[in-house]
Motif scaffolding. Structure first.
Motif, PDB file in Angstrom:
ATOM      1  N   GLN A   1      53.322  14.829  43.975  1.00 17.79           N
ATOM      2  CA  GLN A   1      53.344  14.704  42.514  1.00 17.79           C
ATOM      3  C   GLN A   1      54.775  14.704  41.984  1.00 17.79           C
ATOM      4  OE1 GLN A   1      50.775  18.076  41.628  1.00 17.79           O
ATOM      5  NE2 GLN A   1      49.110  16.716  41.054  1.00 17.79           N
ATOM      6  N   ARG A   2      55.632  15.511  42.617  1.00 17.01           N
ATOM      7  CA  ARG A   2      57.022  15.593  42.176  1.00 17.01           C
ATOM      8  C   ARG A   2      57.851  14.413  42.705  1.00 17.01           C
ATOM      9  NH1 ARG A   2      58.745  19.773  45.149  1.00 17.01           N
ATOM     10  NH2 ARG A   2      59.599  18.321  46.672  1.00 17.01           N
ATOM     11  N   ASP A   3      57.751  14.160  43.994  1.00 11.08           N
ATOM     12  CA  ASP A   3      58.629  13.173  44.632  1.00 11.08           C
ATOM     13  C   ASP A   3      58.190  11.730  44.401  1.00 11.08           C
ATOM     14  OD1 ASP A   3      60.017  15.337  45.632  1.00 11.08           O
ATOM     15  OD2 ASP A   3      58.982  15.317  47.561  1.00 11.08           O
ATOM     16  N   CYS A   4      56.898  11.517  44.190  1.00 10.59           N
ATOM     17  CA  CYS A   4      56.411  10.147  43.994  1.00 10.59           C
ATOM     18  C   CYS A   4      55.976   9.900  42.547  1.00 10.59           C
ATOM     19  CB  CYS A   4      55.237   9.865  44.938  1.00 10.59           C
ATOM     20  SG  CYS A   4      54.571   8.185  44.794  1.00 10.59           S
ATOM     21  N   ILE A   5      55.050  10.703  42.050  1.00  7.98           N
ATOM     22  CA  ILE A   5      54.497  10.454  40.718  1.00  7.98           C
ATOM     23  C   ILE A   5      55.535  10.677  39.625  1.00  7.98           C
ATOM     24  CG2 ILE A   5      52.724  11.080  39.047  1.00  7.98           C
ATOM     25  CD1 ILE A   5      51.654   9.678  41.530  1.00  7.98           C
ATOM     26  N   LEU A   6      56.147  11.845  39.604  1.00  6.93           N
ATOM     27  CA  LEU A   6      57.128  12.134  38.556  1.00  6.93           C
ATOM     28  C   LEU A   6      58.327  11.195  38.657  1.00  6.93           C
ATOM     29  CD1 LEU A   6      57.845  13.931  36.155  1.00  6.93           C
ATOM     30  CD2 LEU A   6      58.939  15.522  37.760  1.00  6.93           C
ATOM     31  N   TYR A   7      58.779  10.941  39.873  1.00 11.67           N
ATOM     32  CA  TYR A   7      59.899  10.009  40.072  1.00 11.67           C
ATOM     33  C   TYR A   7      59.525   8.611  39.586  1.00 11.67           C
ATOM     34  CZ  TYR A   7      63.209   6.964  42.498  1.00 11.67           C
ATOM     35  OH  TYR A   7      64.138   6.002  42.789  1.00 11.67           O
ATOM     36  N   GLY A   8      58.314   8.161  39.916  1.00 10.48           N
ATOM     37  CA  GLY A   8      57.872   6.835  39.495  1.00 10.48           C
ATOM     38  C   GLY A   8      57.758   6.707  37.986  1.00 10.48           C
ATOM     39  N   ILE A   9      57.253   7.757  37.335  1.00 10.09           N
ATOM     40  CA  ILE A   9      57.159   7.748  35.870  1.00 10.09           C
ATOM     41  C   ILE A   9      58.556   7.641  35.263  1.00 10.09           C
ATOM     42  CG2 ILE A   9      56.545   9.111  33.833  1.00 10.09           C
ATOM     43  CD1 ILE A   9      54.286  10.356  35.539  1.00 10.09           C
ATOM     44  N   THR A  10      59.490   8.413  35.800  1.00  7.79           N
ATOM     45  CA  THR A  10      60.861   8.400  35.287  1.00  7.79           C
ATOM     46  C   THR A  10      61.501   7.031  35.457  1.00  7.79           C
ATOM     47  OG1 THR A  10      61.107  10.754  35.849  1.00  7.79           O
ATOM     48  CG2 THR A  10      63.122   9.504  35.426  1.00  7.79           C
ATOM     49  N   GLU A  11      61.298   6.418  36.617  1.00  8.29           N
ATOM     50  CA  GLU A  11      61.864   5.089  36.865  1.00  8.29           C
ATOM     51  C   GLU A  11      61.235   4.047  35.954  1.00  8.29           C
ATOM     52  OE1 GLU A  11      64.503   4.222  39.032  1.00  8.29           O
ATOM     53  OE2 GLU A  11      64.651   6.401  38.729  1.00  8.29           O
ATOM     54  N   ASN A  12      59.951   4.197  35.669  1.00  5.94           N
ATOM     55  CA  ASN A  12      59.283   3.270  34.755  1.00  5.94           C
ATOM     56  C   ASN A  12      59.848   3.398  33.348  1.00  5.94           C
ATOM     57  OD1 ASN A  12      56.779   3.053  32.621  1.00  5.94           O
ATOM     58  ND2 ASN A  12      56.694   1.450  34.177  1.00  5.94           N
ATOM     59  N   LEU A  13      60.108   4.634  32.938  1.00  8.18           N
ATOM     60  CA  LEU A  13      60.698   4.861  31.620  1.00  8.18           C
ATOM     61  C   LEU A  13      62.081   4.222  31.528  1.00  8.18           C
ATOM     62  CD1 LEU A  13      59.686   8.599  31.025  1.00  8.18           C
ATOM     63  CD2 LEU A  13      58.787   6.605  29.808  1.00  8.18           C
ATOM     64  N   LYS A  14      62.886   4.399  32.565  1.00  7.37           N
ATOM     65  CA  LYS A  14      64.215   3.789  32.586  1.00  7.37           C
ATOM     66  C   LYS A  14      64.107   2.268  32.501  1.00  7.37           C
ATOM     67  CE  LYS A  14      66.428   7.355  35.469  1.00  7.37           C
ATOM     68  NZ  LYS A  14      67.028   7.613  36.813  1.00  7.37           N
ATOM     69  N   ARG A  15      63.168   1.719  33.251  1.00  6.83           N
ATOM     70  CA  ARG A  15      62.985   0.265  33.254  1.00  6.83           C
ATOM     71  C   ARG A  15      62.586  -0.236  31.866  1.00  6.83           C
ATOM     72  NH1 ARG A  15      58.709  -3.139  37.125  1.00  6.83           N
ATOM     73  NH2 ARG A  15      59.187  -5.204  36.288  1.00  6.83           N
ATOM     74  N   GLY A  16      61.637   0.457  31.255  1.00  3.36           N
ATOM     75  CA  GLY A  16      61.177   0.041  29.939  1.00  3.36           C
ATOM     76  C   GLY A  16      62.260   0.118  28.890  1.00  3.36           C
ATOM     77  N   MET A  17      63.113   1.122  28.994  1.00  7.10           N
ATOM     78  CA  MET A  17      64.227   1.262  28.045  1.00  7.10           C
ATOM     79  C   MET A  17      65.225   0.126  28.252  1.00  7.10           C
ATOM     80  SD  MET A  17      64.551   5.419  28.397  1.00  7.10           S
ATOM     81  CE  MET A  17      66.001   5.670  27.378  1.00  7.10           C
ATOM     82  N   THR A  18      65.489  -0.225  29.509  1.00  9.44           N
ATOM     83  CA  THR A  18      66.408  -1.328  29.818  1.00  9.44           C
ATOM     84  C   THR A  18      65.862  -2.655  29.318  1.00  9.44           C
ATOM     85  OG1 THR A  18      67.219  -0.178  31.789  1.00  9.44           O
ATOM     86  CG2 THR A  18      67.591  -2.546  31.683  1.00  9.44           C
ATOM     87  N   GLU A  19      64.554  -2.825  29.420  1.00 10.95           N
ATOM     88  CA  GLU A  19      63.921  -4.078  29.000  1.00 10.95           C
ATOM     89  C   GLU A  19      63.712  -4.155  27.494  1.00 10.95           C
ATOM     90  OE1 GLU A  19      61.278  -4.877  33.081  1.00 10.95           O
ATOM     91  OE2 GLU A  19      60.393  -3.824  31.363  1.00 10.95           O
ATOM     92  N   GLY A  20      64.023  -3.069  26.787  1.00 10.51           N
ATOM     93  CA  GLY A  20      63.836  -3.052  25.342  1.00 10.51           C
ATOM     94  C   GLY A  20      62.392  -2.856  24.924  1.00 10.51           C
ATOM     95  N   LEU A  21      61.547  -2.402  25.859  1.00 12.79           N
ATOM     96  CA  LEU A  21      60.129  -2.209  25.567  1.00 12.79           C
ATOM     97  C   LEU A  21      59.824  -0.763  25.169  1.00 12.79           C
ATOM     98  CD1 LEU A  21      58.601  -4.262  28.530  1.00 12.79           C
ATOM     99  CD2 LEU A  21      58.978  -5.003  26.161  1.00 12.79           C
ATOM    100  N   TYR A  22      60.667   0.178  25.608  1.00 14.07           N
ATOM    101  CA  TYR A  22      60.525   1.582  25.238  1.00 14.07           C
ATOM    102  C   TYR A  22      61.716   1.990  24.374  1.00 14.07           C
ATOM    103  CZ  TYR A  22      57.319   1.786  29.305  1.00 14.07           C
ATOM    104  OH  TYR A  22      56.318   1.572  30.217  1.00 14.07           O
ATOM    105  N   ARG A  23      61.496   2.958  23.509  1.00 18.33           N
ATOM    106  CA  ARG A  23      62.552   3.434  22.630  1.00 18.33           C
ATOM    107  C   ARG A  23      63.743   3.949  23.440  1.00 18.33           C
ATOM    108  NH1 ARG A  23      61.246   7.759  20.270  1.00 18.33           N
ATOM    109  NH2 ARG A  23      59.141   8.167  21.052  1.00 18.33           N
ATOM    110  N   HIS A  24      64.947   3.655  23.001  1.00 17.84           N
ATOM    111  CA  HIS A  24      66.154   3.954  23.762  1.00 17.84           C
ATOM    112  C   HIS A  24      66.528   5.431  23.734  1.00 17.84           C
ATOM    113  CE1 HIS A  24      68.823   4.637  20.295  1.00 17.84           C
ATOM    114  NE2 HIS A  24      68.089   3.722  19.668  1.00 17.84           N
ATOM    115  N   ASN A  25      65.949   6.187  22.801  1.00 17.96           N
ATOM    116  CA  ASN A  25      66.357   7.592  22.644  1.00 17.96           C
ATOM    117  C   ASN A  25      65.376   8.575  23.289  1.00 17.96           C
ATOM    118  OD1 ASN A  25      64.283   7.052  20.866  1.00 17.96           O
ATOM    119  ND2 ASN A  25      65.124   8.290  19.189  1.00 17.96           N
ATOM    120  N   LEU A  26      64.596   8.125  24.273  1.00 15.00           N
ATOM    121  CA  LEU A  26      63.640   9.009  24.936  1.00 15.00           C
ATOM    122  C   LEU A  26      64.363  10.027  25.811  1.00 15.00           C
ATOM    123  CD1 LEU A  26      60.982   6.392  26.151  1.00 15.00           C
ATOM    124  CD2 LEU A  26      60.843   7.844  24.122  1.00 15.00           C
TER     125      LEU A  26
END
Length: 204
Positions: A116-141
């Motif tokens: 949960q920590r090494d795969c799930i939480l890491y994957g969620i964090t990477e998805n958030l970073k990706r979405g912010m880079t793509e302009g799909l998620y708010r930049h101030n998360l």
């Protein structure tokens, strides 16, 4: 299929349906169409079978999430694909299995927590970073806060105390919390994609 792999496949199916406590080595042998002696030739005891079976299950989840991260068109596509995968997985999973692993098999549960920590939480964090880079998620998360919030949402959807199965449909719960999560972090550009991927109808 080799006997060892057959045993693991059948054991996992039984564990997912009935939980781990109520499934015996005899049950596994019977469903495999082989003797209990043959099962013990491949696995010294039930605990070793549980450990290896759960690790195979976690490895499969990890492989799917990594592939989705690579092949998804964008962060929202990735998140929605992962949600649908989790829903399909949950449909064949009795939550009792998770409860029993946590209560009676602490070492196995520790491996699940590490996943949960090494795969799930890491994957969620990477998805958030990706979405912010793509302009799909708010930049101030705040990544640390939002990633853990999402993980808690996923955990809660499997929690029978929070969502009793006689009252709530787990796939419906997962869809609702995921839609709420994405809409909360998405930009205007992201909202258009959310509506498309989740087929959310605009209010008139």
């Amino acid at each position: 299929m080799a006997a060892r792999e057959r045993i693991k496949e059948v054991a996992l199916k039984l564990f997912r349906v009935y939980g781990v406590k109520g499934v015996t080595m005899f049950d596994i042998a019977r469903d495999c169409g082989m003797s209990k002696k043959t099962v013990y030739e491949h696995f010294s005891d039930k605990q070793s079978l549980i450990d290896e079976g759960m690790q195979q299950l976690l490895d499969g989840h990890s492989a799917f999430f990594k592939e989705t991260h690579t092949t998804a068109e964008n962060a929202i596509d990735e998140l929605v694909r992962n949600m649908k995968y989790t829903i399909n997985m949950a449909r064949s999973l009795n939550p009792v299995m998770l409860f029993e692993l946590q209560k009676y098999h602490p070492d196995t549960w520790k491996n699940i927590e590490n996943f949960q920590r090494d795969c799930i939480l890491y994957g969620i964090t990477e998805n958030l970073k990706r979405g912010m880079t793509e302009g799909l998620y708010r930049h101030n998360l705040d990544l640390n806060v939002i990633a853990r919030m999402r993980q808690l949402q996923l955990d809660a959807a499997f929690d029978q105390l929070q969502y009793p199965p006689d009252t709530f449909d787990m796939p419906a719960v997962m869809e609702q919390v995921t839609a709420h999560f994405i809409l909360g972090i998405a930009t205007i550009k992201g909202h258009k994609l959310v509506n498309q991927y989740l087929q959310i109808k605009e209010e008139e």
